[in-house]
Design an enzyme around this catalytic site. Structure first.
Site, mmCIF file in Angstrom:
data_model
loop_
_atom_site.group_PDB
_atom_site.id
_atom_site.type_symbol
_atom_site.label_atom_id
_atom_site.label_comp_id
_atom_site.label_asym_id
_atom_site.label_seq_id
_atom_site.Cartn_x
_atom_site.Cartn_y
_atom_site.Cartn_z
ATOM 1 C CD GLU A 239 38.854 25.030 -51.260
ATOM 2 O OE1 GLU A 239 37.898 24.737 -50.515
ATOM 3 O OE2 GLU A 239 38.706 25.598 -52.347
ATOM 4 C CB CYS A 273 36.369 20.788 -44.823
ATOM 5 S SG CYS A 273 36.212 20.123 -46.475
HETATM 6 P P1 NAD Z 1 46.803 21.778 -40.675
HETATM 7 O O1 NAD Z 1 46.531 23.183 -41.020
HETATM 8 O O2 NAD Z 1 47.350 21.466 -39.343
HETATM 9 O O3 NAD Z 1 47.838 21.138 -41.710
HETATM 10 C C1 NAD Z 1 47.588 21.131 -43.108
HETATM 11 C C2 NAD Z 1 48.910 21.012 -43.842
HETATM 12 O O4 NAD Z 1 49.672 22.201 -43.629
HETATM 13 C C3 NAD Z 1 49.788 19.854 -43.380
HETATM 14 O O5 NAD Z 1 50.360 19.262 -44.508
HETATM 15 C C4 NAD Z 1 50.840 20.558 -42.525
HETATM 16 O O6 NAD Z 1 52.074 19.876 -42.455
HETATM 17 C C5 NAD Z 1 51.002 21.866 -43.277
HETATM 18 N N1 NAD Z 1 51.554 22.981 -42.490
HETATM 19 C C6 NAD Z 1 51.600 23.124 -41.145
HETATM 20 N N2 NAD Z 1 52.157 24.326 -40.833
HETATM 21 C C7 NAD Z 1 52.457 24.943 -41.995
HETATM 22 C C8 NAD Z 1 53.006 26.211 -42.343
HETATM 23 N N3 NAD Z 1 53.371 27.081 -41.406
HETATM 24 N N4 NAD Z 1 53.150 26.526 -43.642
HETATM 25 C C9 NAD Z 1 52.756 25.661 -44.611
HETATM 26 N N5 NAD Z 1 52.225 24.439 -44.350
HETATM 27 C C10 NAD Z 1 52.072 24.091 -43.060
HETATM 28 O O7 NAD Z 1 45.436 21.004 -40.944
HETATM 29 P P2 NAD Z 1 45.107 19.479 -40.664
HETATM 30 O O8 NAD Z 1 44.933 19.313 -39.183
HETATM 31 O O9 NAD Z 1 46.088 18.610 -41.382
HETATM 32 O O10 NAD Z 1 43.705 19.301 -41.419
HETATM 33 C C11 NAD Z 1 42.475 19.552 -40.822
HETATM 34 C C12 NAD Z 1 41.909 20.869 -41.303
HETATM 35 O O11 NAD Z 1 41.786 20.871 -42.713
HETATM 36 C C13 NAD Z 1 40.519 21.116 -40.783
HETATM 37 O O12 NAD Z 1 40.405 22.436 -40.315
HETATM 38 C C14 NAD Z 1 39.633 20.936 -41.995
HETATM 39 O O13 NAD Z 1 38.422 21.621 -41.944
HETATM 40 C C15 NAD Z 1 40.519 21.410 -43.081
HETATM 41 N N6 NAD Z 1 40.079 20.892 -44.376
HETATM 42 C C16 NAD Z 1 39.498 21.757 -45.274
HETATM 43 C C17 NAD Z 1 39.033 21.292 -46.499
HETATM 44 C C18 NAD Z 1 38.366 22.222 -47.503
HETATM 45 O O14 NAD Z 1 38.291 21.866 -48.668
HETATM 46 N N7 NAD Z 1 37.878 23.377 -47.111
HETATM 47 C C19 NAD Z 1 39.181 19.953 -46.813
HETATM 48 C C20 NAD Z 1 39.769 19.112 -45.890
HETATM 49 C C21 NAD Z 1 40.230 19.598 -44.670
#
Ligand code: NAD
Length: 485
Positions: A239, A273
């Site tokens: 997502e 999002c």
């Molecule tokens: P991010 O991708 O930076 O981090 C998300 C999670 O992934 C965190 O827990 C982080 O520690 C972890 N992570 C980081 N590197 C990783 C790796 N290499 N492998 C596995 N996990 C890893 O995102 P963010 O800044 O925390 O959140 C914002 C983003 O989330 C925005 O782009 C937003 O649109 C999206 N979002 C999407 C939805 C949806 O349902 N489509 C809902 C909420 C947020």
């Protein structure tokens, strides 16, 4: 509030900073990759018994957990506000939505996971499709909804019979750690749910340990997770981000559309999002729409109303880095010719607040119309006609949600079929996620797979086992050896 969560034995700690004033509100012990492996092994040991108690047995535990969340709503809301800086009106929706999701799976899992008996093409053979859980599911979440995001996935995975290894964002781990603690310590549920803490390296450790990964976060990280899952040949659900368009046609109810634009763009500080990220308005109502949106945006109250609920509308950005992205998008747009009608800068107050902003004279050369802004910004573009609006709405790498506003609902639905998005609202915005019978998943770079949507939303945590049993048992079969005999 200063607290310490987790094992003091771990070497490094996460400092959770308050978006309200930048102070450290809590310190969380970071999990090590070795601990992730040990925790995963513990969860795997407990999972077969969890599966064996069946959907009704599992529902009892998930129900107790749901009720604990309900009983602790105000405490959890305060925690959410501390770690995210969001307004009370946004924070209170998190436990509320979590209860809705948990209740949905408590009520529907048994029926959706029941064995199926497809029609057999051979009368003497009986067929069964069984939905057997992946033993260990990983759930990695972002910072924008610290309780809602994991709760959108985890009740379904638990009800499917999987154990769950979860990792909240390193920026906002407090609420989720508390809710997972409650699973074991407050309601005494089986040891099939754990929370690990850390940044990307711990996310990698989770992906490397589980049998299925459900990830919510940015497109960039989503690609890394998908690649890693591909190497391990485990399935993943993604997502990801969005750049949701709002298309306002000349026959729309301008007042309603303007109210929705302001709420849809600024809800949760714009850090959703499925927030409205760009607006296209047909010429005849453009001026009136812009006037209303500007007036209503100017009236929004900025702040984090922890002790005085409902005295703020828009909270802070949840991180300083996110605040800089919003500043950057607006500054770039203005440098390229956009006009700010209200807002357009970080607030004078301490903390990571950005003033709710209306931008006009924007175009698709600007990051604010192409990349995820994730802030309280409403960029509005005038369009000549519906064709131009639809072309621009589809001119995006993202395809999460979108909305169409028109006095002719059927026309809106028909136009929506041309919109390249996973979820569409006609004369409403950002609310498809509250209808759990609908799938919730992005097209294009916005994701792979979907949450909810009835059977699909829970069966993704299972593998289908196809079983054939024969009713007639002659000594041999025509296709066995000897060939032709
Ligand atoms: P991010 O991708 O930076 O981090 C998300 C999670 O992934 C965190 O827990 C982080 O520690 C972890 N992570 C980081 N590197 C990783 C790796 N290499 N492998 C596995 N996990 C890893 O995102 P963010 O800044 O925390 O959140 C914002 C983003 O989330 C925005 O782009 C937003 O649109 C999206 N979002 C999407 C939805 C949806 O349902 N489509 C809902 C909420 C947020």
């Amino acid at each position: 509030m200063t607290t310490t969560i987790g094992s003091e034995a771990t070497a490094s700690h996460l400092d959770v900073r308050s978006p309200i004033d930048g102070s450290t509100v809590a310190t969380v012990a970071a999990t090590t990759p070795t601990e992730v492996v040990d925790i995963a092994a513990r969860l795997r040991d407990a999972q077969p018994e969890w599966h064996a108690i069946g959907p009704r047995g599992r529902a009892e535990w998930v129900r107790k957990w749901r009720d604990w969340i309900a009983d602790n709503t105000e405490r959890l809301v305060a925690m959410i506000q501390q770690e995210t800086g969001k307004a009370y009106g946004d924070a209170i929706s998190e436990p509320g939505y979590s209860l809705l999701v948990a209740s949905y799976w408590i009520d529907h899992a048994e029926q959706l996971l029941a064995d199926e008996h497809p029609e057999s093409t051979i009368p003497t053979q009986r067929l069964i499709v069984e939905h057997a859980p992946y033993p260990l599911v990983g759930v990695i979440s972002p910072w924008n909804w610290p309780l809602t995001m994991p709760m959108l996935d985890i009740p379904a995975a638990l009800m499917a019979g999987s154990a769950v290894l979860s990792k909240p964002s390193e920026l906002t781990p407090l609420t989720w750690n508390e809710v997972v603690r409650a699973w074991r310590e407050e309601i005494g549920a089986p040891d099939v749910l754990a929370c690990v803490n850390g940044g990307g390296n711990i996310g990698v450790a989770v992906v490397d340990t589980v049998d299925m990964i459900q990830f919510t976060g940015s497109v960039r990280t989503g690609r890394l997770v998908a690649a890693r899952a591909g190497e391990r040949l485990i399935p993943c659900g993604l997502e990801l981000g969005g750049k949701d368009p709002m298309v306002v046609l000349a026959d729309a109810d301008v007042e309603r559309a303007a109210n929705a634009a302001v709420w849809g763009a600024c809800v949760n500080g714009g850090q959703g999002c499925s927030a409205i990220e760009r607006v296209y308005v047909e010429g005849p109502i453009y001026d009136r729409f812009v006037e209303l949106v500007t007036e209503k945006t100017r009236a929004l109250r900025l702040g984090t109303d922890i002790d005085t609920p409902f005295t703020a509308d828009v909270g802070s950005m949840s991180s300083e880095a996110q605040l800089r992205i919003v500043e950057d998008h607006v500054e770039q747009a203005v440098a390229a010719g956009a006009r700010v009608l209200t807002g357009g800068k970080r607030a004078d107050a301490a903390g990571w607040y950005y003033e709710p902003t209306v931008l006009v004279d924007v175009d698709h050369s600007m990051a604010v119309m192409r990349d995820e802004t994730f802030g309280p910004v409403v960029p509005i573009m005038k369009v000549a006609d519906v064709d131009e609006a639809m072309r621009l709405a589809n001119d995006s790498d993202f395809g999460l949600c979108g909305s169409i506003w028109t006095g002719d609902r059927e026309r809106g639905i028909a136009l929506g079929r041309q919109l390249e998005v996973g979820a569409l609202c006609v004369n409403d915005a950002c609310v498809t996620n509250f209808q759990l019978a609908l799938p919730s998943g992005g097209w294009k770079s916005s994701g792979v797979g979907a949450r909810f949507g009835g059977a699909e939303g829970i069966r993704k945590y299972t593998r289908a086992r196809a079983t054939l049993s024969t009713l007639a048992e002659p000594a041999t079969e025509p296709h066995w050896y000897p060939f032709g005999g």
